[in-house]
Design a protein around this motif. Structure first.
Motif, PDB file in Angstrom:
ATOM      1  N   THR A 100       0.823  -1.203   0.000  1.00 35.62           N
ATOM      2  CA  THR A 100       0.000   0.000   0.000  1.00 35.62           C
ATOM      3  C   THR A 100       0.862   1.260   0.000  1.00 35.62           C
ATOM      4  N   ALA A 101       0.407   2.269  -0.725  1.00 31.11           N
ATOM      5  CA  ALA A 101       1.004   3.611  -0.660  1.00 31.11           C
ATOM      6  C   ALA A 101      -0.098   4.555  -0.175  1.00 31.11           C
ATOM      7  N   THR A 107       5.464   3.937  -2.569  1.00 24.74           N
ATOM      8  CA  THR A 107       6.004   2.690  -2.034  1.00 24.74           C
ATOM      9  C   THR A 107       6.669   1.894  -3.150  1.00 24.74           C
ATOM     10  N   THR A 108       7.908   1.435  -2.906  1.00 26.25           N
ATOM     11  CA  THR A 108       8.640   0.613  -3.867  1.00 26.25           C
ATOM     12  C   THR A 108       8.889  -0.769  -3.271  1.00 26.25           C
ATOM     13  N   PHE A 109       8.657  -1.816  -4.066  1.00 28.24           N
ATOM     14  CA  PHE A 109       8.907  -3.176  -3.583  1.00 28.24           C
ATOM     15  C   PHE A 109       9.206  -4.091  -4.761  1.00 28.24           C
ATOM     16  N   LEU A 110       9.687  -5.308  -4.453  1.00 26.70           N
ATOM     17  CA  LEU A 110      10.019  -6.296  -5.461  1.00 26.70           C
ATOM     18  C   LEU A 110       9.023  -7.445  -5.428  1.00 26.70           C
ATOM     19  N   LEU A 111       8.671  -7.948  -6.593  1.00 26.85           N
ATOM     20  CA  LEU A 111       7.850  -9.141  -6.697  1.00 26.85           C
ATOM     21  C   LEU A 111       8.741 -10.371  -6.530  1.00 26.85           C
ATOM     22  N   PRO A 112       8.166 -11.551  -6.350  1.00 26.44           N
ATOM     23  CA  PRO A 112       8.978 -12.759  -6.164  1.00 26.44           C
ATOM     24  C   PRO A 112       9.978 -13.030  -7.287  1.00 26.44           C
ATOM     25  N   ASP A 113       9.712 -12.526  -8.515  1.00 27.58           N
ATOM     26  CA  ASP A 113      10.658 -12.745  -9.618  1.00 27.58           C
ATOM     27  C   ASP A 113      11.624 -11.571  -9.781  1.00 27.58           C
ATOM     28  N   VAL A 117       8.198  -2.752  -8.555  1.00 27.57           N
ATOM     29  CA  VAL A 117       6.921  -2.047  -8.617  1.00 27.57           C
ATOM     30  C   VAL A 117       7.015  -0.793  -7.756  1.00 27.57           C
ATOM     31  N   VAL A 118       6.558   0.330  -8.293  1.00 21.47           N
ATOM     32  CA  VAL A 118       6.472   1.571  -7.521  1.00 21.47           C
ATOM     33  C   VAL A 118       5.008   1.999  -7.500  1.00 21.47           C
ATOM     34  N   LEU A 119       4.441   2.082  -6.294  1.00 17.28           N
ATOM     35  CA  LEU A 119       3.042   2.480  -6.134  1.00 17.28           C
ATOM     36  C   LEU A 119       2.947   3.985  -5.930  1.00 17.28           C
ATOM     37  N   ASN A 120       2.045   4.623  -6.654  1.00 14.61           N
ATOM     38  CA  ASN A 120       1.792   6.046  -6.460  1.00 14.61           C
ATOM     39  C   ASN A 120       0.872   6.229  -5.249  1.00 14.61           C
ATOM     40  N   ALA A 121       0.756   7.458  -4.776  1.00 15.04           N
ATOM     41  CA  ALA A 121      -0.029   7.753  -3.577  1.00 15.04           C
ATOM     42  C   ALA A 121      -1.478   7.286  -3.733  1.00 15.04           C
ATOM     43  N   GLY A 122      -2.036   6.776  -2.632  1.00 14.29           N
ATOM     44  CA  GLY A 122      -3.423   6.330  -2.645  1.00 14.29           C
ATOM     45  C   GLY A 122      -3.645   5.115  -3.519  1.00 14.29           C
ATOM     46  N   SER A 123      -2.712   4.156  -3.508  1.00 13.31           N
ATOM     47  CA  SER A 123      -2.811   2.966  -4.351  1.00 13.31           C
ATOM     48  C   SER A 123      -2.453   1.724  -3.546  1.00 13.31           C
ATOM     49  N   GLU A 124      -2.901   0.554  -4.032  1.00 14.47           N
ATOM     50  CA  GLU A 124      -2.522  -0.699  -3.395  1.00 14.47           C
ATOM     51  C   GLU A 124      -2.536  -1.841  -4.397  1.00 14.47           C
ATOM     52  N   ILE A 125      -1.754  -2.870  -4.091  1.00 13.90           N
ATOM     53  CA  ILE A 125      -1.634  -4.052  -4.949  1.00 13.90           C
ATOM     54  C   ILE A 125      -1.776  -5.308  -4.094  1.00 13.90           C
ATOM     55  N   HIS A 126      -2.458  -6.308  -4.641  1.00 10.19           N
ATOM     56  CA  HIS A 126      -2.600  -7.609  -3.984  1.00 10.19           C
ATOM     57  C   HIS A 126      -2.020  -8.688  -4.898  1.00 10.19           C
ATOM     58  N   PHE A 127      -1.298  -9.648  -4.312  1.00 18.50           N
ATOM     59  CA  PHE A 127      -0.792 -10.781  -5.088  1.00 18.50           C
ATOM     60  C   PHE A 127      -0.480 -11.932  -4.136  1.00 18.50           C
ATOM     61  N   LYS A 128      -0.372 -13.137  -4.715  1.00 18.18           N
ATOM     62  CA  LYS A 128      -0.043 -14.328  -3.934  1.00 18.18           C
ATOM     63  C   LYS A 128       1.412 -14.693  -4.179  1.00 18.18           C
ATOM     64  N   LEU A 140      -4.522  -4.449  -8.979  1.00 14.54           N
ATOM     65  CA  LEU A 140      -4.117  -3.066  -8.704  1.00 14.54           C
ATOM     66  C   LEU A 140      -5.331  -2.175  -8.510  1.00 14.54           C
ATOM     67  N   ASN A 141      -5.263  -1.383  -7.462  1.00 17.74           N
ATOM     68  CA  ASN A 141      -6.266  -0.348  -7.227  1.00 17.74           C
ATOM     69  C   ASN A 141      -5.521   0.978  -7.122  1.00 17.74           C
ATOM     70  N   GLY A 142      -5.563   1.772  -8.199  1.00 18.15           N
ATOM     71  CA  GLY A 142      -4.834   3.041  -8.203  1.00 18.15           C
ATOM     72  C   GLY A 142      -3.850   3.112  -9.352  1.00 18.15           C
ATOM     73  N   GLU A 143      -2.593   3.505  -9.041  1.00 10.57           N
ATOM     74  CA  GLU A 143      -1.587   3.712 -10.083  1.00 10.57           C
ATOM     75  C   GLU A 143      -0.258   3.108  -9.664  1.00 10.57           C
ATOM     76  N   ALA A 144       0.424   2.472 -10.624  1.00  6.49           N
ATOM     77  CA  ALA A 144       1.722   1.867 -10.328  1.00  6.49           C
ATOM     78  C   ALA A 144       2.582   1.818 -11.584  1.00  6.49           C
ATOM     79  N   TYR A 145       3.895   1.890 -11.359  1.00 11.16           N
ATOM     80  CA  TYR A 145       4.885   1.737 -12.427  1.00 11.16           C
ATOM     81  C   TYR A 145       5.562   0.381 -12.251  1.00 11.16           C
ATOM     82  N   PHE A 146       5.709  -0.356 -13.355  1.00  7.90           N
ATOM     83  CA  PHE A 146       6.279  -1.696 -13.304  1.00  7.90           C
ATOM     84  C   PHE A 146       7.544  -1.761 -14.151  1.00  7.90           C
TER      85      PHE A 146
END
Length: 299
Positions: A100-101, A107-113, A117-128, A140-146
Motif C-alpha cells: 500500500t502507498a 512505495t517501492t517493492f520487489l515481486l517474487p521474480d 513495482v512503484v506504487l503512487n499515492a493512494g494505491s494498493e496491490i494484492h498478489f499471492k 491493482l487499485n490506483g496507479e503503479a509503475y512496473f
C-alpha cells in the motif's frame, strides 16, 4: 539469545517494570501475546520427583545418567517460539500479500521474480507469493509503475481493465472511470471491455467512459516518479482528486465551471505552486482554511 531470555522471563512473570514496558512496546509483542493466549491451555504435567527418585534407585544400571529438570516456562517458551516461526512463515508465504502507498506517499517493492513495482499515492496491490511461478497475477487499485524482470510475464488486473506484459516497463492508472496505460519499454497488451490494444515503446492508451484515446509519450518514466503529476484532458474533479492523494489534504470547490479539461503538469512537492496553477487555470480564488484544508471559490 537475549530476546529468548526476555520472552522466557515474560512468560514466567519475572520481568521488571521497566523490562515489561520495553517488551510491550516491541513490534512483536502483539504477536507473542496472541500466541500466548492461544497456547494457554497447553500444560506440562507435574513431575513426581520422589517417585522418579525411587524408580532410579530400584534400577541397576552400569551408567548413571543425569536427567535435567526444567521449569514449565521453558517448555512453553520453546513451544511459542516454534509456533511463532510457523505462523510467520505461513504469513510470509501463503497469505495473500498487500502493498500500500498511503496518501502523500510512494512505495517501492520487489515481486517474487525480482520485478520492481512503484506504487503512487493512494494505491494498493494484492498478489499471492506462494504460487507465483504458476499464478503471476496482480490486482491493482490506483496507479503503479512496473519494471519487469527480463523474460518474466505477469498480468495486472484492475476494476477497469487488464494489462498483460512480457519483460517491459509500463505504467497503469485506474481511477474511477478512467484507465490509463503507458508503455516505456517492450510491449504490453491492454484489455478493456471488448477492446484489445497492443502498445509498444512510447505508446499509451486511455479509456474513459467507454471511449478510447490514443496518444504518445516522450518520457522515459512516469512523471510522478520525478515529483510531477501529468494530466491529459482531465476535468477539475479528477485533477483535485489527484492533488488530494499526493498532498494528503482536503479540498472543496465552489464553482460552476467543472467541465473544462486540463492538460499539463503539477508539482507534488510544492503545494503552493500546484494550487496557484489550478487557481489561474480555472479563474478561482484559493483560501487556506487550515494547514490541510483548501477552499476554491469563484472570483
Amino acid at each position: 539469545m537475549k530476546e529468548n531470555h526476555i520472552l522466557a522471563k515474560w512468560l514466567n512473570n519475572d520481568l521488571s517494570e521497566d523490562e515489561l514496558v520495553a517488551f510491550e512496546a516491541s513490534p512483536d509483542f502483539e504477536k507473542y501475546q496472541k500466541i500466548k493466549d492461544y497456547t494457554a491451555h497447553l500444560e506440562v504435567e507435574d513431575w513426581d520427583e520422589n517417585a522418579m527418585l525411587a524408580n532410579i534407585l530400584n534400577q541397576k544400571k552400569k551408567v548413571t545418567k543425569v536427567v535435567p529438570l526444567y521449569k514449565k516456562w521453558f517448555f512453553q517458551a520453546a513451544a511459542i517460539l516454534v509456533l511463532a516461526l510457523g505462523i510467520t512463515f505461513a504469513i510470509q508465504n501463503f497469505v495473500p500479500q498487500t502493498q500500500t502507498a498511503n496518501f502523500g506517499e510512494k512505495t517501492t517493492f520487489l515481486l517474487p521474480d525480482n520485478s520492481e513495482v512503484v506504487l503512487n499515492a493512494g494505491s494498493e496491490i494484492h498478489f499471492k507469493k506462494w504460487n507465483w511461478n504458476s499464478n503471476r497475477h496482480l490486482e491493482l487499485n490506483g496507479e503503479a509503475y512496473f519494471k519487469v524482470a527480463k523474460g518474466k510475464r505477469f498480468e495486472v488486473q484492475t476494476n477497469l481493465g487488464k494489462v498483460s506484459v512480457l519483460g517491459t516497463q509500463f505504467n497503469v492508472k485506474a481511477r474511477k472511470n478512467r484507465f490509463d496505460v503507458v508503455c516505456y519499454e517492450g510491449r504490453v497488451k491492454v484489455n478493456y471491455g471488448n477492446a484489445q490494444v497492443l502498445l509498444t515503446h512510447g505508446q499509451s492508451v486511455i479509456f474513459e467512459n467507454g471511449k478510447q484515446i490514443n496518444r504518445g509519450t516522450t518520457s522515459l518514466k512516469p512523471e510522478w516518479m520525478a515529483n510531477q503529476i501529468t494530466f491529459y484532458k482531465e476535468n477539475i474533479k479528477s485533477l483535485l482528486d489527484e492533488v488530494r492523494r499526493q498532498y494528503n489534504i482536503t479540498i472543496e470547490v465552489n464553482a460552476k465551471d467543472t467541465t473544462s479539461l486540463f492538460t499539463g503538469k503539477l508539482p507534488t512537492k510544492n503545494l503552493d505552486v500546484a494550487l496557484q496553477i489550478i487557481s489561474t487555470t480555472y479563474n478561482l480564488e484559493m483560501k487556506k482554511v487550515s494547514k490541510n484544508k483548501i477552499i476554491f471559490d469563484e472570483k
